[in-house]
Design a protein around this motif. Sequence first.
Motif, PDB file in Angstrom:
ATOM      1  N   UNK A 236       0.824  -1.210   0.000  1.00  0.00           N
ATOM      2  CA  UNK A 236       0.000   0.000   0.000  1.00  0.00           C
ATOM      3  C   UNK A 236       0.863   1.268   0.000  1.00  0.00           C
ATOM      4  N   UNK A 237       0.456   2.233  -0.808  1.00  0.00           N
ATOM      5  CA  UNK A 237       1.248   3.462  -0.911  1.00  0.00           C
ATOM      6  C   UNK A 237       1.037   4.404   0.263  1.00  0.00           C
ATOM      7  N   UNK A 238      -0.063   4.208   1.023  1.00  0.00           N
ATOM      8  CA  UNK A 238      -0.310   5.118   2.139  1.00  0.00           C
ATOM      9  C   UNK A 238      -0.102   4.435   3.504  1.00  0.00           C
ATOM     10  N   UNK A 239       0.613   3.335   3.508  1.00  0.00           N
ATOM     11  CA  UNK A 239       0.990   2.687   4.771  1.00  0.00           C
ATOM     12  C   UNK A 239       2.466   3.012   5.012  1.00  0.00           C
ATOM     13  N   UNK A 240       2.768   3.501   6.222  1.00  0.00           N
ATOM     14  CA  UNK A 240       4.132   3.972   6.503  1.00  0.00           C
ATOM     15  C   UNK A 240       5.046   2.883   7.041  1.00  0.00           C
ATOM     16  N   UNK A 241       4.435   1.857   7.603  1.00  0.00           N
ATOM     17  CA  UNK A 241       5.254   0.787   8.172  1.00  0.00           C
ATOM     18  C   UNK A 241       4.457  -0.498   8.159  1.00  0.00           C
ATOM     19  N   UNK A 242       5.138  -1.608   7.937  1.00  0.00           N
ATOM     20  CA  UNK A 242       4.465  -2.891   8.088  1.00  0.00           C
ATOM     21  C   UNK A 242       5.257  -3.729   9.077  1.00  0.00           C
ATOM     22  N   UNK A 259       9.453  -2.761  -0.807  1.00  0.00           N
ATOM     23  CA  UNK A 259      10.488  -2.156  -1.654  1.00  0.00           C
ATOM     24  C   UNK A 259       9.905  -1.671  -2.968  1.00  0.00           C
ATOM     25  N   UNK A 260       8.976  -2.459  -3.519  1.00  0.00           N
ATOM     26  CA  UNK A 260       8.422  -2.115  -4.837  1.00  0.00           C
ATOM     27  C   UNK A 260       7.361  -1.030  -4.760  1.00  0.00           C
ATOM     28  N   UNK A 261       6.847  -0.736  -3.574  1.00  0.00           N
ATOM     29  CA  UNK A 261       5.791   0.286  -3.482  1.00  0.00           C
ATOM     30  C   UNK A 261       6.378   1.600  -2.981  1.00  0.00           C
ATOM     31  N   UNK A 262       6.311   1.829  -1.660  1.00  0.00           N
ATOM     32  CA  UNK A 262       6.743   3.150  -1.155  1.00  0.00           C
ATOM     33  C   UNK A 262       7.923   3.064  -0.187  1.00  0.00           C
ATOM     34  N   UNK A 263       8.648   1.941  -0.215  1.00  0.00           N
ATOM     35  CA  UNK A 263       9.793   1.765   0.695  1.00  0.00           C
ATOM     36  C   UNK A 263       9.388   1.980   2.154  1.00  0.00           C
TER      37      UNK A 263
END
Length: 503
Positions: A236-242, A259-263
């Motif tokens: 997800x592009x609007x998730x800051x951490x998983x 890595x492939x989305x928003x790092x």
Amino acid sequence: MAQPVEITIPATGRKIAVPTGLFINNEFVPSVDSKDTIQTVNPATEEVICSIVAGSAADIDVAVAAARKAFNTTWGKNVTGFERSRLMNKLADLMERDAEMLAELETLNNGKPVRVARDFDIGDSVQCVRYYAGWADKITGQTIEVDNKTKVAFTRHEPIGVCGQIIPWNYPINMWSWKIAPALAAGCTIVMKPSEITPLTALKLSELFIEAGFPPGVLNTVPSLGSVGGAALSSHLDVDKVAFTGSTVTGRKIMEAAAKSNLKKVSLELGGKSPHVIFESADLEQAANWAALGILYNSGQDCTAGSRLFVQDTIYEKFTTLLAEKARAMKIGDGFGDVSGGPVVSKAQYDRVWSYIESGKSEGAKILTGGEKRPGKGYYVDPTIFTDVKPSMKIVREEIFGPVLAVAKFKTEEEAIELANDTSYGLGAGLHSNDANQCMRVSSALEAGTVWVNQYNMLNNNVPFGGKKQSGIGRELGSYGLEEYMSIKAVHWNFGEKLDWPF
Ligand code: NAP
Ligand code: MG
């Protein structure tokens, strides 16, 4: 379909209303676009408990938007640490109030004994939420002198933002607590994805969240299939951490998606093949108790399971005989009975564990105890100990995640260390010895995030936990666990320097 269903605990007659919808913005709601359901099963009887809504990628979008809105308005930097602490303490009180009911629900869905679920999983979870509630109003940055006459800098420890949290089925309530507590203390908001196998207690705990008084959107719970909801969260592009706990295979996928989305920042608690070393000077009776606990606790479905046991040659026969007695003395059965261990969690896990037992037999390891299937219903695997194993065997190299132990012999301390470290994992390690110098040498040499000396598998909420090598990235618990949810901002403040132009 988002209405609660009433289920009855057969052993106690207790009726529990279980929410079946997705928990978003403090409401249980249906999926926005999917009719998929998740069927939950009692592993002791193989009977279906109930079906719940399976969230889709579009539901993850809705939940992330709710979490973002809360982060920007009612939570995040808009609420004091005192208030976060107050709400978290309230949540812990409610969990404690409902401990018996939650334990019965956990046992029904996961199989572990009610006593264990209540006194260990939930007891520890309540303490974990209280521990981090204690941190919420004690988060401080640094003041850094740059130049006493003109400049100062300081740091602010800000919440990282919206967090996706993906948890497994082996400790459903415990992993929920380990994840939400530091995140909430730091001021983050959450989209939680429980395991498709054990989603019920995460839904029930979501109700307590409302009762505790948390604003809508701070915690959202979206049960879903891993390849759907878990994948959507990690890309997800609007998730800051998983934050993830589970297998190394899935952890790799999550890191790749990040890595492939928003790092996004990633923390991973992965698998293990933890070594447990018994030296000749050890208290053998005690060491056998810890070794048995190390592999049999939670039916071996434990990321730190001490699944490779190395015993010094001078005590090998005596120790393995003692250990086999300990394993046989353990009562395994329906978690609602007077037992110390339950079935494994699912048919898939049962088949997986038995395939490893078959491979141990066919590769020539000797069975000391167990290794025979039980007749009748339930995903039971009796404690199984293989001796005379070789380092190349599959049961020595791969994580089994069941009550299956591989025992080998060593002569010297150097050999023990070499055997113990011969793995791609590095989560836990244990050693037993009454030689203090040896304990210090070996605990230093073992490649693991946690080393236990003269005990095994004991964790504390104020002590960090996590992996080396392919067992993970980042730490949970303790103050280190809090840092994973904070973003450090440095503020440089000029109160005297003039900039000449052109410079
Ligand atoms: P898993 O796949 O790693 O599941 C853990 C969590 O990740 C679950 O919530 C799962 O959802 C989710 N997930 C699955 N695929 C995903 C994806 N592509 N992207 C994001 N999230 C995803 O573990 P498992 O398949 O249930 O168990 C297999 C083996 O993993 C076990 O036998 C054991 O060796 C290991 N394991 C380790 C731990 C641990 O504590 N270290 C815990 C559990 C399992 P679903 O449940 O919906 O698939
Ligand atoms: Mg899975």
